[in-house]
Design a protein around this motif. Structure first.
Motif: not given
Length: 168
Positions: A139-162
């Motif tokens: 996205x061109x613009x996103x609430x910081x709290x939403x961006x932070x949450x999406x990054x955290x969720x993706x990082x956690x999902x990748x860690x679980x997959x590993x």
């Protein structure tokens, strides 16, 4: 690149401020490049030092100015969310993943903190309640709290997959 692709490709994701810039010349493919020293405020993926250096093509040395289109703009002192990958050994520090797609400037609008790519402050839609997750590009613009949450969720999902892959 989508936000998930940026997150996956980044070795490190940080919130940081640019504190100094040094443009240099070298022989080879990129005649002028700029090393930017960042003061890290927060790590969203990975961990490391309180200061990092990123190297990007472009800059001014003497009477030579090279403009590298697509590179992120990092105003001195502005807080930025940066998706970074390690440079090859012959270059210093990190570079930004996805060029300008991997750099968000943090701005306040209507008492909310937003992450904005480029100079697109006008792209902030304060009426939207949910982040756009189906977009083909980050996205061109996103609430910081939403961006932070999406990054955290993706990082956690990748860690679980590993972890699952290692245990099989």
């Amino acid at each position: 690149m989508t936000l998930d692709e940026l997150t996956d490709a980044a070795d490190t994701i940080i919130v940081a401020k640019a504190v100094s810039f040094a443009s240099k010349r070298r022989d080879g493919r990129i005649p002028v490049f700029t090393e930017t020293t960042l003061e890290v405020e927060q790590y969203l993926k990975g961990q490391g030092a309180s200061t990092l250096t990123i190297t990007l093509p472009g800059g001014s040395v003497g009477d030579v100015t090279v403009v590298a289109h697509g590179m992120p703009v990092m105003p001195k002192g502005a807080s930025m969310v940066l998706f970074l990958s390690k440079q090859p050994p012959n270059l210093k520090g990190f570079t930004v993943v996805g060029l300008e797609l991997g750099a968000y400037r943090l701005v306040r609008k209507n008492k909310e903190l937003w992450a904005v790519r480029g100079t697109a402050v006008e792209a902030i839609d304060t009426t939207s309640q949910a982040p756009a997750s189906t977009a083909k590009l980050a996205p061109t613009a996103i609430r910081y709290a939403d961006l932070e949450l999406r990054i955290q969720n993706r990082v956690q999902t990748a860690a679980k997959a590993q972890t699952t892959t290692k245990s099989e």
